[in-house]
Design an enzyme around this catalytic site. Sequence first.
Site, PDB file in Angstrom:
ATOM      1  N   HIS A 188     -45.755  -2.484  40.388  1.00  0.00           N
ATOM      2  CA  HIS A 188     -44.764  -1.657  40.852  1.00  0.00           C
ATOM      3  C   HIS A 188     -44.209  -1.729  42.175  1.00  0.00           C
ATOM      4  O   HIS A 188     -43.155  -1.292  42.469  1.00  0.00           O
ATOM      5  CB  HIS A 188     -45.187  -0.369  40.355  1.00  0.00           C
ATOM      6  CG  HIS A 188     -45.158   0.003  39.026  1.00  0.00           C
ATOM      7  ND1 HIS A 188     -46.272  -0.166  38.119  1.00  0.00           N
ATOM      8  CD2 HIS A 188     -44.233   0.700  38.227  1.00  0.00           C
ATOM      9  CE1 HIS A 188     -45.694   0.032  37.182  1.00  0.00           C
ATOM     10  NE2 HIS A 188     -44.765   0.492  36.804  1.00  0.00           N
ATOM     11  N   GLU A 429     -42.891  -0.867  23.921  1.00  0.00           N
ATOM     12  CA  GLU A 429     -43.541  -1.640  24.921  1.00  0.00           C
ATOM     13  C   GLU A 429     -44.865  -2.020  24.511  1.00  0.00           C
ATOM     14  O   GLU A 429     -45.819  -2.866  25.085  1.00  0.00           O
ATOM     15  CB  GLU A 429     -43.566  -0.978  26.254  1.00  0.00           C
ATOM     16  CG  GLU A 429     -44.191   0.292  26.496  1.00  0.00           C
ATOM     17  CD  GLU A 429     -44.114   1.110  27.640  1.00  0.00           C
ATOM     18  OE1 GLU A 429     -43.949   0.461  28.666  1.00  0.00           O
ATOM     19  OE2 GLU A 429     -44.356   2.450  27.764  1.00  0.00           O
ATOM     20  N   ASP A 453     -44.517  -4.184  29.945  1.00  0.00           N
ATOM     21  CA  ASP A 453     -45.618  -4.098  29.361  1.00  0.00           C
ATOM     22  C   ASP A 453     -45.645  -4.757  27.955  1.00  0.00           C
ATOM     23  O   ASP A 453     -46.801  -5.342  27.478  1.00  0.00           O
ATOM     24  CB  ASP A 453     -46.124  -2.525  28.856  1.00  0.00           C
ATOM     25  CG  ASP A 453     -46.429  -1.996  30.048  1.00  0.00           C
ATOM     26  OD1 ASP A 453     -47.459  -2.363  30.398  1.00  0.00           O
ATOM     27  OD2 ASP A 453     -46.259  -0.878  30.597  1.00  0.00           O
ATOM     28  N   CYS A 500     -35.416  -1.293  29.416  1.00  0.00           N
ATOM     29  CA  CYS A 500     -35.552  -0.846  30.771  1.00  0.00           C
ATOM     30  C   CYS A 500     -36.827  -1.602  31.783  1.00  0.00           C
ATOM     31  O   CYS A 500     -37.052  -1.116  32.710  1.00  0.00           O
ATOM     32  CB  CYS A 500     -35.875   0.752  30.808  1.00  0.00           C
ATOM     33  SG  CYS A 500     -37.223   1.107  29.732  1.00  0.00           S
TER      34      CYS A 500
HETATM   35  C1  PEP Z   1     -41.942  -1.567  31.177  1.00  0.00           C
HETATM   36  O1  PEP Z   1     -43.121  -1.553  30.744  1.00  0.00           O
HETATM   37  O2  PEP Z   1     -41.198  -2.597  30.888  1.00  0.00           O
HETATM   38  C2  PEP Z   1     -41.530  -0.231  31.803  1.00  0.00           C
HETATM   39  C3  PEP Z   1     -40.210  -0.148  32.169  1.00  0.00           C
HETATM   40  O3  PEP Z   1     -42.545   0.512  32.254  1.00  0.00           O
HETATM   41  P1  PEP Z   1     -43.447   0.372  33.600  1.00  0.00           P
HETATM   42  O4  PEP Z   1     -42.962  -0.832  34.159  1.00  0.00           O
HETATM   43  O5  PEP Z   1     -43.367   1.416  34.450  1.00  0.00           O
HETATM   44  O6  PEP Z   1     -44.816   0.172  32.788  1.00  0.00           O
HETATM   45 MG    MG Z   2     -44.591   0.240  30.813  1.00  0.00          MG
END
Ligand code: PEP
Ligand code: MG
Length: 539
Positions: A188, A429, A453, A500
């Site tokens: 992140h 995901e 994910d 996303c």
């Molecule tokens: C993902 O897993 O692609 C997602 C958008 O969620 P995060 O990156 O917050 O796990």
């Molecule tokens: Mg995710």
Amino acid sequence: MVKFLGKSVYKGIAIGPVHVLKKEEQKVKRNKTEDPEKEIEKVGQAVLQAQQQLQKLYDKALKEVGETSAAIFEVHQMMLEDEDYLDAIHNMIRTELVGAEYAVAVTGDNFSQMFAGMDDDYMRARAADVKDISNRLIQCLSGQDGSDFAFEEPSIIVADDLSPSETVQMDKEKILAFVTVHGSANSHTSILARMMNIPALIGVPLDLSQIRSGMKAVVDGMQGEVVFEPDEGVCEEAANKLAKEKEKLHLLQELKGKENVTLGGKHVHVYANIGGVGDVGYVLENDAGGIGLFRSEFLYLGREDFPTEEEQLQAYRQVLQTMGEKKVIIRTLDIGADKQVDYFHLGKEENPALGYRAIRICLKQPDIFKTQLRALFRATVYGNLSIMYPMITSTEEVARIFEIVEEVKTELAKAQIPFKDPEQGIMIETPAAVMIGDELAQMVDFFSIGTNDLTQYTLAIDRQNEKLDDFYNPHHKAILKMIQMVVDSAHKYGKWAGICGELGGDLELTEEFVKMGVDELSVSPSLILPLRKRIRELS
Ligand code: PEP
Ligand code: MG
């Protein structure tokens, strides 16, 4: 001049002073003093310095997250004035003739154990606060900086690694670049760097003890290198590249207000991913059509207790009102895995990515979930809100979510609190969700594919493990096939499907996504205009 190579997660250029975040456990040695009064005076000065830091943190939190969340810094200020605590430190220095740092460390431990042993929940929770203020004092006494992630001038942040809860505490306006020894491209922190449009290098083999705050450095995200104490030539070259970068960004500005449409006339929604209220500025600045992913768990990070319904409502309301008619998709909390929060008491897990996280926590601890849902439903009246649920693997989970949603709606209606019925969708995901896409599509309003994910779970690769970055291939045929399957499932039942995850902003795949029929791409704000440019070039 010393140069190091690393892996670039955002290709930009930065020139400026370094701010080193040293986070090693504070190991304070017992040292003797001949002059106890001088040590006591040092404690007094450290208290003043700590008070000033806390005041700054309070002011910042007040502006960004509201009064209730900011209150903790006021509590810390009061604790620093507590006579019992200060007397205990002074007595120890005088009777045992030890240095100030050692006396603070031992007193902090003693007080924190005393609080931890109390019956009252509130008092028990103060144990962590005493530890926190004692650590702050020790940092002030030892002249270490970075204790509160607050730095005066815009800086290049150099650290061993950064967790999401640390990055969330930083003043984003003052970050020129990130340089870390560890970290993975899919973490992140990397996502945050991309969002903020700032160069970031990870996996840089630095010896942090050799790097001082205040040193000048150049970070070149295109070459994947950082140069400390650069000579004039390097600075000049970097300044030229920086000017070219600015020029490129300037050209992109011309795309503001234009449509995301291919030459063949196909429209794609281009939305932005954000982590908090403070990021909405980036969304507007880059002319996004909406917010495709608001990672609401960031409201839960970097604090000592759950955000209340009221606090959450204020945050959602602010985002919705700022975005006006535009769609805002808020994802319910996705805590767990790399996003750890002490007050959730999640405990240690062998495989946190495969563990107790996201919707699993919400379904097991519905009180936490209901507080968030109440805030979200109350926020529906302030704009165009959609709610999205993460980490879905089964139809039973979705059915249970909707049962809880119904309970929340009934409670609100009974209390005559106004709300509207928002669009509700899920993140796809997990491979399980892909495989039962047909069934899920009949239950929800939309799908948003979380490729970060989905790649991790499909390729059996921990997205946090930097050693596996070379194997983490979101272009893998399996992932692309799955995306097609998800889009087809959604369309079969008249629903829309977007992406996303970070892959949505991969310009090499834009053409393929458009061909697949992807309806929406939600990306870091910095990628909105480059993505618009790419879409408009497609035939
Ligand atoms: C993902 O897993 O692609 C997602 C958008 O969620 P995060 O990156 O917050 O796990
Ligand atoms: Mg995710």
